[in-house]
Scaffold this motif. Structure first.
Motif, short mmCIF file in Angstrom:
data_model
loop_
_atom_site.label_atom_id
_atom_site.label_comp_id
_atom_site.label_asym_id
_atom_site.label_seq_id
_atom_site.Cartn_x
_atom_site.Cartn_y
_atom_site.Cartn_z
N LYS A 156 0.83 -1.20 0.00
CA LYS A 156 0.00 0.00 0.00
C LYS A 156 0.87 1.25 0.00
CE LYS A 156 -3.45 2.39 2.77
NZ LYS A 156 -4.22 2.38 4.01
N TRP A 157 1.91 1.25 0.83
CA TRP A 157 2.78 2.42 0.91
C TRP A 157 3.56 2.62 -0.37
CZ3 TRP A 157 5.08 1.60 6.48
CH2 TRP A 157 4.06 1.81 7.41
N ILE A 158 4.03 1.54 -0.98
CA ILE A 158 4.77 1.67 -2.24
C ILE A 158 3.86 2.28 -3.30
CG2 ILE A 158 5.80 0.35 -4.13
CD1 ILE A 158 7.00 -1.50 -2.00
N PHE A 159 2.62 1.83 -3.35
CA PHE A 159 1.68 2.40 -4.31
C PHE A 159 1.45 3.88 -4.05
CE2 PHE A 159 -2.75 3.42 -5.46
CZ PHE A 159 -2.65 3.27 -6.84
N GLN A 160 1.26 4.26 -2.79
CA GLN A 160 1.02 5.66 -2.45
C GLN A 160 2.23 6.54 -2.78
OE1 GLN A 160 0.01 5.44 1.70
NE2 GLN A 160 -2.16 5.08 1.29
N SER A 186 4.58 5.84 -4.95
CA SER A 186 4.83 5.87 -6.38
C SER A 186 3.95 6.91 -7.08
CB SER A 186 4.61 4.49 -7.00
OG SER A 186 3.26 4.13 -6.94
N ILE A 187 2.87 7.28 -6.43
CA ILE A 187 2.03 8.37 -6.94
C ILE A 187 2.52 9.71 -6.41
CG2 ILE A 187 -0.30 9.37 -6.87
CD1 ILE A 187 -1.35 6.48 -6.85
N ALA A 188 2.88 9.75 -5.13
CA ALA A 188 3.27 11.01 -4.50
C ALA A 188 4.59 11.55 -5.04
CB ALA A 188 3.37 10.83 -2.98
N LEU A 189 5.55 10.67 -5.28
CA LEU A 189 6.87 11.13 -5.71
C LEU A 189 6.83 11.91 -7.03
CD1 LEU A 189 9.86 11.04 -4.86
CD2 LEU A 189 10.09 9.03 -6.29
N PRO A 190 6.19 11.40 -8.09
CA PRO A 190 6.14 12.20 -9.32
C PRO A 190 5.33 13.49 -9.18
CG PRO A 190 5.38 9.96 -9.74
CD PRO A 190 5.64 10.07 -8.29
N LEU A 191 4.29 13.45 -8.35
CA LEU A 191 3.50 14.67 -8.16
C LEU A 191 4.31 15.76 -7.45
CD1 LEU A 191 0.00 13.24 -7.18
CD2 LEU A 191 0.69 14.30 -9.33
N VAL A 192 5.02 15.37 -6.40
CA VAL A 192 5.86 16.33 -5.69
C VAL A 192 6.98 16.83 -6.60
CG1 VAL A 192 7.42 16.62 -3.72
CG2 VAL A 192 5.29 15.39 -3.43
N PHE A 193 7.57 15.91 -7.37
CA PHE A 193 8.62 16.29 -8.32
C PHE A 193 8.10 17.30 -9.32
CE2 PHE A 193 10.24 15.46 -12.62
CZ PHE A 193 11.54 15.94 -12.46
N ALA A 194 6.95 17.04 -9.91
CA ALA A 194 6.38 17.95 -10.91
C ALA A 194 6.06 19.31 -10.30
CB ALA A 194 5.13 17.34 -11.52
N LEU A 195 5.51 19.30 -9.11
CA LEU A 195 5.17 20.55 -8.44
C LEU A 195 6.41 21.39 -8.15
CD1 LEU A 195 2.93 22.24 -7.01
CD2 LEU A 195 3.55 21.02 -4.94
N SER A 247 12.04 16.22 -3.81
CA SER A 247 10.93 15.27 -3.76
C SER A 247 11.39 13.98 -3.08
CB SER A 247 10.38 14.99 -5.15
OG SER A 247 11.33 14.38 -5.98
N PHE A 248 12.60 13.50 -3.39
CA PHE A 248 13.11 12.31 -2.71
C PHE A 248 13.30 12.56 -1.22
CE2 PHE A 248 14.39 10.63 -6.90
CZ PHE A 248 13.86 9.36 -6.77
N ILE A 249 13.84 13.72 -0.87
CA ILE A 249 14.06 14.04 0.55
C ILE A 249 12.74 14.10 1.30
CG2 ILE A 249 14.81 15.87 2.14
CD1 ILE A 249 17.08 16.46 0.12
N SER A 250 11.75 14.80 0.76
CA SER A 250 10.49 14.97 1.47
C SER A 250 9.72 13.65 1.58
CB SER A 250 9.63 16.04 0.80
OG SER A 250 9.34 15.68 -0.53
N VAL A 251 9.69 12.87 0.52
CA VAL A 251 8.98 11.59 0.58
C VAL A 251 9.71 10.62 1.50
CG1 VAL A 251 8.34 9.57 -0.81
CG2 VAL A 251 7.80 11.86 -1.62
N ALA A 252 11.04 10.66 1.51
CA ALA A 252 11.80 9.78 2.41
C ALA A 252 11.55 10.12 3.87
CB ALA A 252 13.29 9.87 2.10
N ILE A 253 11.51 11.39 4.20
CA ILE A 253 11.23 11.81 5.57
C ILE A 253 9.82 11.37 5.98
CG2 ILE A 253 10.81 13.82 7.06
CD1 ILE A 253 13.15 15.18 5.57
N PHE A 254 8.86 11.59 5.10
CA PHE A 254 7.49 11.21 5.41
C PHE A 254 7.36 9.70 5.58
CE2 PHE A 254 3.11 10.17 4.25
CZ PHE A 254 2.44 10.98 5.15
N ALA A 255 7.98 8.93 4.69
CA ALA A 255 7.91 7.47 4.75
C ALA A 255 8.59 6.93 6.01
CB ALA A 255 8.53 6.85 3.51
N THR A 256 9.73 7.51 6.36
CA THR A 256 10.45 7.07 7.56
C THR A 256 9.62 7.33 8.81
OG1 THR A 256 12.55 7.56 6.47
CG2 THR A 256 12.57 7.35 8.88
N ARG A 257 9.03 8.48 8.89
CA ARG A 257 8.20 8.81 10.05
C ARG A 257 6.96 7.92 10.11
NH1 ARG A 257 8.78 10.53 15.11
NH2 ARG A 257 6.71 10.97 15.87
#
Length: 78
Positions: free
Chosen positions: A5-9, A11-20, A43-53
């Motif tokens: 579930k997290w990988i799916f979420q 995989s959607i969030a990373l490109p959206l944050v990158f594009a933004l 985008s990698f930094i922010s998603v990594a922090i969120f996923a780790t937390r």
């Protein structure tokens, strides 16, 4: 852990944050290459922090109060 579930979420969030982030930097007047590198890095930094937390909270069985509040209010409205 609900890894699939997290990988799916993410995989959607990373490109959206990158594009933004990339588009914001480009609109601010930076070059395309700088905008892409900036977007990819942050985008990698922010998603990594969120996923780790999120994984830490799951491991320690810490409830999300916001999620609990939303669930209760949804059930009260119906």
């Amino acid at each position: 852990m609900p890894i699939k579930k997290w990988i799916f979420q993410y995989s959607i969030a990373l490109p959206l944050v990158f594009a933004l982030l990339s588009s914001i930097q480009y609109i601010k007047g930076h070059t395309v290459s700088y905008s892409l590198v900036f977007g990819m890095t942050w985008s990698f930094i922010s998603v990594a922090i969120f996923a780790t937390r999120r994984a830490y909270n799951f491991k320690k069985n810490i409830d999300c109060q916001l999620c609990n509040d939303l669930t209760q209010s949804d059930s009260q409205q119906k």
